[in-house]
Design an enzyme around this catalytic site. Structure first.
Site, short mmCIF file in Angstrom:
data_model
loop_
_atom_site.label_atom_id
_atom_site.label_comp_id
_atom_site.label_asym_id
_atom_site.label_seq_id
_atom_site.Cartn_x
_atom_site.Cartn_y
_atom_site.Cartn_z
N ALA A 13 0.82 -1.23 0.00
CA ALA A 13 0.00 0.00 0.00
C ALA A 13 0.85 1.27 0.00
O ALA A 13 0.78 2.08 -0.93
CB ALA A 13 -0.95 -0.02 1.19
N ARG A 24 5.37 9.97 -11.32
CA ARG A 24 4.56 10.99 -12.00
C ARG A 24 5.15 12.38 -11.80
O ARG A 24 4.94 13.28 -12.61
CB ARG A 24 3.12 10.95 -11.47
CG ARG A 24 2.35 9.69 -11.85
CD ARG A 24 0.86 9.84 -11.63
NE ARG A 24 0.48 9.93 -10.24
CZ ARG A 24 0.28 8.90 -9.43
NH1 ARG A 24 0.43 7.67 -9.89
NH2 ARG A 24 -0.08 9.07 -8.18
N SER A 41 2.32 -4.89 -4.65
CA SER A 41 1.00 -4.28 -4.82
C SER A 41 -0.14 -5.29 -4.81
O SER A 41 -0.92 -5.37 -5.76
CB SER A 41 0.98 -3.49 -6.14
OG SER A 41 -0.11 -2.61 -6.15
N ALA A 43 -3.58 -7.09 -2.73
CA ALA A 43 -4.71 -6.59 -1.93
C ALA A 43 -4.79 -7.34 -0.61
O ALA A 43 -5.54 -8.31 -0.50
CB ALA A 43 -6.00 -6.73 -2.72
N CYS A 45 -6.30 -6.46 1.92
CA CYS A 45 -7.67 -6.33 2.43
C CYS A 45 -8.59 -7.40 1.84
O CYS A 45 -9.64 -7.70 2.40
CB CYS A 45 -8.22 -4.95 2.12
SG CYS A 45 -7.11 -3.63 2.66
N ASP A 287 1.73 1.37 7.99
CA ASP A 287 1.48 0.74 9.29
C ASP A 287 2.68 0.85 10.23
O ASP A 287 2.52 0.68 11.45
CB ASP A 287 1.19 -0.75 9.10
CG ASP A 287 -0.14 -1.02 8.43
OD1 ASP A 287 -0.86 -0.05 8.12
OD2 ASP A 287 -0.46 -2.20 8.21
N ALA A 305 -5.39 0.98 5.27
CA ALA A 305 -4.85 1.16 3.92
C ALA A 305 -4.93 2.60 3.42
O ALA A 305 -4.03 3.07 2.72
CB ALA A 305 -5.59 0.23 2.95
N ASN A 309 -1.74 4.78 1.94
CA ASN A 309 -1.68 5.30 0.56
C ASN A 309 -1.43 6.80 0.55
O ASN A 309 -0.62 7.30 -0.23
CB ASN A 309 -3.00 5.00 -0.16
CG ASN A 309 -2.98 3.62 -0.79
OD1 ASN A 309 -2.48 3.44 -1.87
ND2 ASN A 309 -3.49 2.63 -0.07
N TYR A 431 -30.54 14.17 -2.10
CA TYR A 431 -31.77 13.48 -1.68
C TYR A 431 -32.73 13.24 -2.84
O TYR A 431 -33.01 14.14 -3.62
CB TYR A 431 -32.51 14.28 -0.59
CG TYR A 431 -33.96 13.88 -0.48
CD1 TYR A 431 -34.29 12.56 -0.10
CD2 TYR A 431 -35.00 14.74 -0.81
CE1 TYR A 431 -35.61 12.14 -0.06
CE2 TYR A 431 -36.33 14.33 -0.76
CZ TYR A 431 -36.63 13.03 -0.40
OH TYR A 431 -37.92 12.60 -0.37
P1 FAD Z 1 1.91 -3.50 3.78
O1 FAD Z 1 0.80 -3.25 2.81
O2 FAD Z 1 1.73 -4.58 4.78
O3 FAD Z 1 3.22 -3.74 2.97
C1 FAD Z 1 4.42 -3.99 3.58
C2 FAD Z 1 5.27 -4.83 2.66
O4 FAD Z 1 6.60 -4.70 3.08
C3 FAD Z 1 4.94 -6.31 2.73
O5 FAD Z 1 4.61 -6.81 1.47
C4 FAD Z 1 6.21 -6.95 3.28
O6 FAD Z 1 6.49 -8.19 2.69
C5 FAD Z 1 7.25 -5.93 2.89
N1 FAD Z 1 8.42 -5.93 3.77
C6 FAD Z 1 8.45 -5.86 5.12
N2 FAD Z 1 9.71 -5.85 5.56
C7 FAD Z 1 10.51 -5.93 4.48
C8 FAD Z 1 11.89 -5.96 4.32
N3 FAD Z 1 12.72 -5.94 5.34
N4 FAD Z 1 12.38 -6.03 3.05
C9 FAD Z 1 11.54 -6.05 1.98
N5 FAD Z 1 10.22 -6.03 2.09
C10 FAD Z 1 9.70 -5.96 3.33
N6 FAD Z 1 -7.02 -1.78 5.84
C11 FAD Z 1 -8.15 -1.09 5.52
O7 FAD Z 1 -8.10 0.14 5.51
N7 FAD Z 1 -9.30 -1.74 5.20
C12 FAD Z 1 -9.39 -3.10 5.18
O8 FAD Z 1 -10.44 -3.66 4.86
C13 FAD Z 1 -8.24 -3.84 5.54
N8 FAD Z 1 -8.28 -5.19 5.57
C14 FAD Z 1 -7.14 -5.89 5.87
C15 FAD Z 1 -7.20 -7.27 5.87
C16 FAD Z 1 -6.06 -8.01 6.17
C17 FAD Z 1 -6.14 -9.50 6.21
C18 FAD Z 1 -4.84 -7.34 6.44
C19 FAD Z 1 -3.60 -8.11 6.73
C20 FAD Z 1 -4.79 -5.96 6.44
C21 FAD Z 1 -5.94 -5.23 6.17
N9 FAD Z 1 -5.92 -3.83 6.17
C22 FAD Z 1 -7.06 -3.13 5.86
C23 FAD Z 1 -4.71 -3.08 6.54
C24 FAD Z 1 -3.97 -2.61 5.31
O9 FAD Z 1 -3.75 -3.69 4.46
C25 FAD Z 1 -2.65 -1.99 5.77
O10 FAD Z 1 -2.93 -0.90 6.61
C26 FAD Z 1 -1.81 -1.49 4.60
O11 FAD Z 1 -1.56 -2.51 3.68
C27 FAD Z 1 -0.49 -0.94 5.14
O12 FAD Z 1 0.37 -0.61 4.10
P2 FAD Z 1 1.94 -0.67 4.30
O13 FAD Z 1 2.53 -0.26 3.02
O14 FAD Z 1 2.30 0.06 5.53
O15 FAD Z 1 2.25 -2.18 4.63
#
Ligand code: FAD
Length: 552
Positions: A13, A24, A41, A43, A45, A287, A305, A309, A431
């Site tokens: 995300a 861009r 990239s 999903a 969620c 996160d 998410a 973003n 409405y």
């Molecule tokens: P992530 O999207 O988790 O990406 C982090 C990436 O970093 C991972 O792919 C990981 O492999 C990689 N990484 C970590 N450490 C390293 C390293 N040392 N070297 C290389 N790569 C590394 N949010 C919502 O708002 N609505 C929802 O409905 C929702 N549903 C969810 C359902 C599930 C099952 C999960 C797990 C999460 C959900 N979330 C939801 C939360 C949302 O997915 C996260 O808040 C969001 O993806 C966070 O983005 P990020 O880039 O911080 O981390």
């Protein structure tokens, strides 16, 4: 001249949106994403729905692949590349190729950390037994699917009643498994107050989910037939073919810590409003970071998410020399359970009380999603929290079958801008009969709350009725006969004027009806006749919901 090298750790995300935005803005820089997993990239969620067979094709979860990043954006994606250490002094990252074991060094001019958050796995006896899963990645969800299919699993225990736990319970039920959900707190969904969360729990119970509340897991044991036994602290035991751990997440901060970056008081990486860390060449998003809660002004970590973003975009702007700022977060979120939606934004009453904040008031309303005369209207249960001293919005929660997101989204937008209940009352919203009401639920919530702020309708709360109050049920006789709050006296609104003499004049009168509207009319009449009258907004519907939250 050598190209500016931008390295991004984590390609989902926050990381992917940062990379795409940066391209861009700046064609000239070299952008590389390091992702330790097999997908960029994807999903996250959607994972619970893939496990639940609602989404059947794995490919649907992959929003973009490495080729697309390369061809469309000129962004290099290195899959299976795990960043092992960041060296701010030499501006380089040591990376291990997960498949070959090879160690590589990637230099950077700007580095973005977006490693996400890891599922919490407490060190309980047996936690590493086969069949106990967390849900974070596509490979995790494939393992769960394969486990269910290969063993013909029929039962599951879900540990934790937050968003992911509830979504997993729904999806496992959808697949036909029997599900027991164990939650340490007395009610599920900590982002909601109990009288709202209970509506979600009831929907799941109707579909067969069993809840074990106020109890936590102590250990796990394997059985001879390959299934598991979950032992709770209370001594209760639950058999299951698989266990899903959904105990929350913890920011991934090890790279940042070891690189000497500042970590915030909440455990997330400290960043400024441009998402820059304590090292001016390193940004962090998603996160893993500590954000500012715009409602409390306090720091918090939040795993959603949308903020990830938006933070990715702000970091890209900052790297490209723009001055964009991240505004902070307010925890706006939604989940769906068997046709019911539950959404929230801002603070809950529970959170306000926990923080020792007493300058707040709440109103509950139960309007229809659109006018009742147009077919298919369904009820929305909405709770609004605000400051009675100045009308400022603090938070809102809504549960219903339809159009819940729209109401919470509108309130969330006002909340982000520091809006008031008066703003909601005055909001001009679309409405026509099939879509809403001329007085939309958002307007209605604002008007009810404005009545409180203006002093026209002091409110009482079921949990905290004023001492010695006279409890007055102003519904019709037949409604009262069907069920009422113990200790209440029934004087229907229609006869209140003629029966006025029956009311005590020397103590507060707390009026209630079904949802709060007749109670309001009663309060206006009584107050104009010198009685210290208050209305219980939400009426007996909210009382019933609260009663359901009590543990046996
Ligand atoms: P992530 O999207 O988790 O990406 C982090 C990436 O970093 C991972 O792919 C990981 O492999 C990689 N990484 C970590 N450490 C390293 C390293 N040392 N070297 C290389 N790569 C590394 N949010 C919502 O708002 N609505 C929802 O409905 C929702 N549903 C969810 C359902 C599930 C099952 C999960 C797990 C999460 C959900 N979330 C939801 C939360 C949302 O997915 C996260 O808040 C969001 O993806 C966070 O983005 P990020 O880039 O911080 O981390």
């Amino acid at each position: 001249m050598e190209k500016k090298k931008v390295l991004i750790i984590g390609g989902v995300a926050g990381g992917a949106s940062c990379a795409a935005r940066l391209r861009r803005l700046d064609e000239s820089c070299e952008i590389t994403i390091l992702e330790r997993g097999p997908h960029v990239s994807f999903a996250n969620c959607g994972l619970p729905y893939f496990i639940g067979d609602v989404i059947t094709a794995e490919s649907k979860l992959v929003l973009a692949n490495a080729e697309l990043f390369r061809e469309r954006f000129g962004i290099e994606v290195k899959l299976h590349h795990e960043a092992m250490a960041v060296d701010p002094a030499s501006r380089s990252v040591t990376v291990r190729h997960a498949l070959t074991g090879e160690d590589l060094v990637f230099p950077y001019d700007a580095l973005v950390l977006s490693p996400g958050a890891a599922p919490i796995r407490p060190p309980l006896p047996g936690i590493d037994l086969p069949g106990i899963f967390s849900v974070r990645t596509i490979p995790d969800s494939k393992r769960i699917r394969e486990w269910i299919d290969s063993r013909g699993a029929t039962s599951a225990v879900v540990v934790g009643g937050g968003y992911i736990g509830i979504e997993m319970a729904e999806n496992l039920l959808h697949r036909g498994l029997s599900v027991t959900l164990v939650e340490m707190q007395n009610e599920i969904l900590p982002n909601f107050d109990p009288e709202m969360a209970v509506l979600v729990r009831q929907r799941l119970e109707e579909r067969g989910c069993r809840f074990v509340l106020g109890n936590s897991v102590a250990s796990f044991e394997g059985r001879e037939n390959g299934s598991l036994q979950v032992l709770a602290k209370s001594g209760a035991k639950f058999d299951a073919d698989l266990v899903i751990l959904a105990l929350g997440v913890r920011p991934e901060t090890s790279l940042a810590r070891e690189a000497g970056l500042k970590i915030g008081t909440t455990g997330g990486i400290e960043v400024d409003s441009h998402m820059r860390t304590s090292d001016p060449r390193i940004w962090a998003v998603g996160d893993a970071v500590q954000s500012l809660n715009i409602v409390t002004g306090q720091p918090l970590v939040l795993a959603l998410a949308g903020p990830a973003n938006r933070q990715g975009r702000v970091a890209a702007d900052s790297i490209a020399g723009r001055n964009s700022e991240f505004r902070g977060v307010q925890a706006t979120s939604i989940l769906g359970v068997f046709g019911l939606a539950a959404a929230s934004t801002g603070l809950t009453e529970t959170a306000l009380r926990r923080a020792g904040d007493s300058d707040f008031e709440s109103v509950h309303i139960h309007p229809m999603n659109h006018v009742g005369y147009y077919p298919g209207a369904t009820q929305i249960h909405l709770k609004l929290l605000f400051r009675p001293s100045n009308g400022k919005l603090l938070g809102a929660q809504a549960v219903g079958e339809a159009d819940v997101a729209r109401r919470i989204d509108v309130i969330a937008a006002f909340l982000q801008k520091g809006g008031t209940v008066e703003d909601l009352a005055e909001a001009e919203l679309c409405y026509s009969p099939q879509f809403g009401a001329a007085k939309d639920p958002v307007n209605f919530a604002g008007m009810v709350a404005s009545n409180v702020v203006d002093g026209d309708m002091p409110v009482a709360n079921w949990e905290n009725l004023p001492g010695g109050a006279f409890l007055l049920d102003v519904r019709d006789d037949d409604e009262f006969a069907e069920g009422h709050v113990p200790g209440a006296t029934n004087i229907p609104l229609a006869t209140l004027r003629q029966d006025f003499s029956a009311l005590p004049k020397d103590r507060p009168v707390v009026a209630y009806c079904k949802v709060g509207q007749r109670g309001y009319y009663a309060v206006r009449f009584l107050r104009q006749n010198g009685i210290d009258a208050r209305n219980v907004t939400g009426g007996i519907l909210t009382w019933n919901a609260l009663r359901e939250t009590r543990l046996d």
